[in-house]
Design a protein around this motif. Structure first.
Motif, PDB file in Angstrom:
ATOM      1  N   ASN A 134     -16.633  -0.385  27.149  1.00 13.41           N
ATOM      2  CA  ASN A 134     -17.322   0.735  26.510  1.00 13.41           C
ATOM      3  C   ASN A 134     -18.800   0.791  26.833  1.00 13.41           C
ATOM      4  O   ASN A 134     -19.556  -0.115  26.488  1.00 13.41           O
ATOM      5  CB  ASN A 134     -17.192   0.630  24.982  1.00 13.41           C
ATOM      6  N   PHE A 177     -20.899   2.738  25.431  1.00 13.31           N
ATOM      7  CA  PHE A 177     -21.730   2.860  24.229  1.00 13.31           C
ATOM      8  C   PHE A 177     -22.024   1.489  23.629  1.00 13.31           C
ATOM      9  O   PHE A 177     -23.076   1.277  23.035  1.00 13.31           O
ATOM     10  CB  PHE A 177     -21.098   3.821  23.206  1.00 13.31           C
ATOM     11  N   MET A 178     -21.119   0.531  23.840  1.00 14.25           N
ATOM     12  CA  MET A 178     -21.373  -0.824  23.357  1.00 14.25           C
ATOM     13  C   MET A 178     -22.454  -1.491  24.194  1.00 14.25           C
ATOM     14  O   MET A 178     -23.345  -2.167  23.673  1.00 14.25           O
ATOM     15  CB  MET A 178     -20.085  -1.663  23.406  1.00 14.25           C
ATOM     16  N   GLU A 233     -28.947   5.460  14.878  1.00 14.56           N
ATOM     17  CA  GLU A 233     -27.643   5.811  15.409  1.00 14.56           C
ATOM     18  C   GLU A 233     -27.428   4.935  16.634  1.00 14.56           C
ATOM     19  O   GLU A 233     -27.486   5.396  17.776  1.00 14.56           O
ATOM     20  CB  GLU A 233     -27.629   7.281  15.806  1.00 14.56           C
ATOM     21  N   LEU A 250     -24.933   3.638  18.008  1.00 15.04           N
ATOM     22  CA  LEU A 250     -23.829   3.889  18.920  1.00 15.04           C
ATOM     23  C   LEU A 250     -24.036   5.154  19.748  1.00 15.04           C
ATOM     24  O   LEU A 250     -23.207   5.504  20.569  1.00 15.04           O
ATOM     25  CB  LEU A 250     -22.511   3.974  18.124  1.00 15.04           C
ATOM     26  N   GLY A 251     -25.138   5.858  19.497  1.00 16.33           N
ATOM     27  CA  GLY A 251     -25.401   7.075  20.268  1.00 16.33           C
ATOM     28  C   GLY A 251     -26.680   6.956  21.073  1.00 16.33           C
ATOM     29  O   GLY A 251     -27.296   7.953  21.441  1.00 16.33           O
ATOM     30  N   LEU A 269     -22.870  -6.787  16.818  1.00 15.80           N
ATOM     31  CA  LEU A 269     -22.113  -5.718  17.459  1.00 15.80           C
ATOM     32  C   LEU A 269     -20.635  -6.085  17.580  1.00 15.80           C
ATOM     33  O   LEU A 269     -19.755  -5.254  17.363  1.00 15.80           O
ATOM     34  CB  LEU A 269     -22.686  -5.399  18.844  1.00 15.80           C
ATOM     35  N   SER A 327     -19.087  -5.741  14.178  1.00 13.48           N
ATOM     36  CA  SER A 327     -18.936  -4.329  13.828  1.00 13.48           C
ATOM     37  C   SER A 327     -17.764  -3.716  14.585  1.00 13.48           C
ATOM     38  O   SER A 327     -17.041  -2.878  14.058  1.00 13.48           O
ATOM     39  CB  SER A 327     -20.240  -3.594  14.129  1.00 13.48           C
ATOM     40  N   TYR A 328     -17.560  -4.162  15.799  1.00 12.61           N
ATOM     41  CA  TYR A 328     -16.469  -3.635  16.600  1.00 12.61           C
ATOM     42  C   TYR A 328     -15.124  -4.091  16.062  1.00 12.61           C
ATOM     43  O   TYR A 328     -14.219  -3.299  15.841  1.00 12.61           O
ATOM     44  CB  TYR A 328     -16.639  -4.104  18.046  1.00 12.61           C
ATOM     45  N   ASN A 371     -14.651  -2.994  12.156  1.00 14.64           N
ATOM     46  CA  ASN A 371     -14.986  -1.627  11.733  1.00 14.64           C
ATOM     47  C   ASN A 371     -16.100  -1.565  10.704  1.00 14.64           C
ATOM     48  O   ASN A 371     -15.968  -0.909   9.675  1.00 14.64           O
ATOM     49  CB  ASN A 371     -13.744  -0.930  11.152  1.00 14.64           C
ATOM     50  N   LEU A 372     -17.194  -2.258  10.981  1.00 13.42           N
ATOM     51  CA  LEU A 372     -18.327  -2.227  10.067  1.00 13.42           C
ATOM     52  C   LEU A 372     -19.492  -1.502  10.717  1.00 13.42           C
ATOM     53  O   LEU A 372     -19.540  -1.337  11.919  1.00 13.42           O
ATOM     54  CB  LEU A 372     -18.754  -3.657   9.720  1.00 13.42           C
ATOM     55  N   ALA A 373     -20.444  -1.053   9.898  1.00 18.38           N
ATOM     56  CA  ALA A 373     -21.621  -0.353  10.430  1.00 18.38           C
ATOM     57  C   ALA A 373     -22.369  -1.293  11.378  1.00 18.38           C
ATOM     58  O   ALA A 373     -22.642  -2.441  11.054  1.00 18.38           O
ATOM     59  CB  ALA A 373     -22.518   0.074   9.290  1.00 18.38           C
ATOM     60  N   ALA A 374     -22.718  -0.750  12.564  1.00 19.29           N
ATOM     61  CA  ALA A 374     -23.321  -1.596  13.598  1.00 19.29           C
ATOM     62  C   ALA A 374     -24.684  -2.150  13.183  1.00 19.29           C
ATOM     63  O   ALA A 374     -24.925  -3.361  13.229  1.00 19.29           O
ATOM     64  CB  ALA A 374     -23.459  -0.789  14.895  1.00 19.29           C
ATOM     65  N   GLY A 375     -25.592  -1.228  12.755  1.00 19.24           N
ATOM     66  CA  GLY A 375     -26.949  -1.664  12.401  1.00 19.24           C
ATOM     67  C   GLY A 375     -26.938  -2.690  11.291  1.00 19.24           C
ATOM     68  O   GLY A 375     -27.602  -3.739  11.363  1.00 19.24           O
TER      69      GLY A 375
END
Lengths: 367, 288
Positions: B13, B15-16, B129, B131-132, B240, B243-244, B247-251
């Protein structure tokens, strides 16, 4: 080594710049438009909103929480009431926080029409209070067949419908305990909701995206609304019913042109639409019923896989979808981004226009 | 296969990978600035800056101007305000910071609430953000890293002296007010350059936690910075991954890992210290 930072010059410069910038900032915030103002929603034949032959009579206020629902209600009460919309068109209703004036409008209205199902999260408290005090408030979600969301092993949500069509006669399914306070992403402290079941934390609130669903609640809405206003809304109801039925048929024909309708959306917003018009939501950037959740890395990776598996060509974003994230996923999967106006009236002047616009946006993108 | 779980998310990925680069860049710039924040007790003003940039960003986005520019203006206003209040009145800098902090944040809330079509909201400014993240964000951050590192190298001596004692710096001929302001400017640059990807609150976490670990383990400023950089990078990578897979918030995951690493370090460090103390009389016995 010292620079020219002597106290008095710094003080003078500091005060001046601080004052100028603060005033500028305040001026900026004051120049924004008023949040809630009485709006006479134009009807389908767009007659001038305020002028009629009758002398200017102060019509009662019917408060509706968001613009799309207001468009429907306006057609019902055209000429007998003023429709006041709380959430300005273009602001995300999932995230909207009311001002004192908004609360005043809600409490002083002749009648309040709300979505329910935790859609207007910021207005929940005020609406609950009104409801508990037996005020004139109508939650649309209580009068329709709600799509219940449930999670399977991978955490993907599927919806299915339960019969909840009658407001008073609550026929509850045994599998789902609605009295339980299973509030996932809901952080309202007071969880004491007596007899009401408009508090489905897992019920899909995006009910306005299907004219068939609006038809379900229409008889009860016009009944209660008419009673509160002291008018007979039978003629208007018949007209709106006919319009919505015709709209439904029109949308069926628009969507029938799409061979395989598989949707990747911004959040889980097209459930009712998909159910009605033969589509399936296969994934979302934020796999949640609300935009207030954050996109997670694992779920985004899953979404990429889903897109590849199904050969999806489009990601449909909407108000509240994190643009940067959607763009990144689109870039990595080679799909196009199409923005849908699912939560916004925008240039649409009636509910029918709004639905046609959304349906055409989808159908055109999937051709 | 363990290797797969550790590397696959990044290999598969983009984005990762970009999120990792963004947070590592943040970790590096925060290692430099954060070490001084910890040594000179600047975390409150750092926190204030992290919130104080919000109205500037909100106003800038409203006007269609770059958010970074708005953040810079906001930070400048805040620091000037703190300086003015501290010098003009009898109030302590602590009070001044508190006032500006809440004042600016409240202004930010007001501006956002009046906007009809505010793209993004306060939550996204605070948490970013990750992941963006875009390539231009990464360029901004690299630039900030270069500027901050250069300034830290040039001002190394006065900064180190001020970390021990302000008086020491003064007697060595350095203007404490000037270099203190410079330090705050570096913190502001760190916050402003990083908020678009990782959010202002995450920056604060990365300023304090890894540098605190560095301060626990080392005595020389340069060593502290290196340790802080290592810890920050580790937190980014582990955060990271967590979070991956969960399924947790990355920051949030990254900052939480950074703080957890500090916690573990503190426990280990104090255990080692206690054991060393206990061993000393033992060794003396064995010598005779």
């Amino acid at each position: 080594m010292t620079k020219n930072f002597n106290a008095s010059s710094l003080r003078r410069r500091g005060i001046a710049s601080f004052a100028v910038l603060s005033l500028a900032a305040l001026g900026l915030s004051c120049s924004g438009e008023d949040q809630s103002q009485p709006v006479d929603e134009p009807t389908a034949d767009t007659t001038a909103p305020e002028t009629t032959d009758a002398p200017a009579v102060d019509l009662p206020d019917v408060v509706v929480t968001y613009s799309v629902l207001a468009a429907v209600v306006s057609e019902l009460v055209d000429g007998v009431a003023d429709v006041v919309t709380i959430i300005p068109d273009g602001q995300d209703p999932h995230e909207f926080e009311p001002s004192a004036k908004d609360l005043e409008n809600i409490n002083n209205a002749a009648f309040v029409v709300a979505n329910g199902l935790n859609f207007e999260e910021g207005l929940d408290e005020a609406l609950e209070k009104l409801h508990d005090a037996n005020g004139p408030v109508f939650f649309v979600g209580e009068h329709i067949t709600v799509r219940e969301m449930e999670e399977d092993g991978d955490g993907h949500s599927h919806g299915h419908s339960h019969g909840h069509s009658h407001g008073d006669d609550k026929s509850k399914d045994d599998d789902h305990d609605h009295d339980d306070d299973d509030h996932g992403d809901d952080d309202h402290g007071d969880d004491d909701h007596g007899d009401d079941d408009h508090d489905h934390s897992a019920g899909d609130p995006h009910l306005w995206l299907s004219p068939a669903v609006m038809l379900e609640m229409l008889p009860e809405l016009s009944g209660e609304l008419g009673a509160a206003l002291g008018v007979d809304l039978t003629t208007a109801t018949e007209r709106v019913t006919a319009d919505l039925t015709a709209l439904d048929t029109e949308l069926q024909s628009i969507m029938s042109g799409v061979a395989e309708c598989e949707l990747v959306t911004g959040h889980d917003e097209l459930g009712y639409f998909a159910d009605r018009y033969g589509c399936e939501t296969i994934g979302a950037v934020i796999p949640s019923l609300t935009t207030t959740s954050e996109a997670s890395a694992g779920e985004l990776a899953d979404l990429k896989e889903t897109i590849a598996e199904h050969g999806a060509k489009v990601i449909f974003t909407s108000l509240g979808t994190p643009q940067a994230v959607a763009n990144q996923i689109a870039k990595e999967t080679g799909v196009e981004i199409v923005e849908l106006s699912t939560h916004v009236m925008g240039s649409a002047t009636s509910y029918a226009d709004f639905m046609r616009l959304v349906a055409n946006q989808i159908a055109d993108a999937l051709k | 296969m363990p290797g797969g779980a550790l590397l696959d998310p990044f290999v598969a990925n983009e984005f990762m990978r970009q999120a990792l680069v963004a947070s590592v860049l943040v970790a590096l710039v925060c290692a430099v600035t954060g070490t001084y924040v910890v040594l000179r007790g600047l975390s409150f003003v750092g926190d204030a800056l992290a919130h104080g940039v919000v109205p500037g960003i909100a106003a800038a986005l409203l006007m269609g101007v770059s958010g970074v520019l708005g953040a810079a203006v906001s930070a400048a206003v805040m620091m000037t305000g703190i300086s003015v209040i501290t010098r003009k009145s009898r109030l302590s800098s602590d009070t001044a910071i508190g006032l500006l902090f809440v004042g600016m944040l409240a202004l930010g809330v007001i501006i956002t609430s009046r906007s009809r079509s505010f793209v993004g909201d306060i939550t996204r400014i605070l948490f970013g953000e990750l992941l963006g993240v875009t390539t231009s964000d990464l360029l901004w951050q690299s630039g900030a890293l270069a500027i901050v590192s250069a300034a830290a190298i040039i001002a190394h001596r006065p900064f180190v002296l001020m970390s021990i004692d302000d008086g020491l710096a003064r007697t060595s001929g350095f203007s404490v007010p000037f270099f203190h302001s410079l330090m705050l400017v570096l913190v502001a640059i760190t916050v402003v350059a990083s908020f678009q990807s990782v959010g202002t609150l995450l920056v604060l976490g990365m300023l304090v936690a890894p540098a605190a670990s560095g301060a626990l383990l080392a005595r020389r400023v340069s060593s502290m910075m290196l340790i802080a950089a290592a810890y920050g990078t580790a937190a980014s990578y582990i955060g990271l991954l967590v979070s991956y897979h969960y399924n947790l918030a990355a920051g949030g995951s990254i900052v939480f890992v950074a703080v957890a690493l500090f916690g573990m370090t503190a426990v280990v460090a104090s255990t080692v210290a206690r054991r060393r103390e206990a061993e000393v009389p033992h060794q003396h016995e064995h010598r005779h």
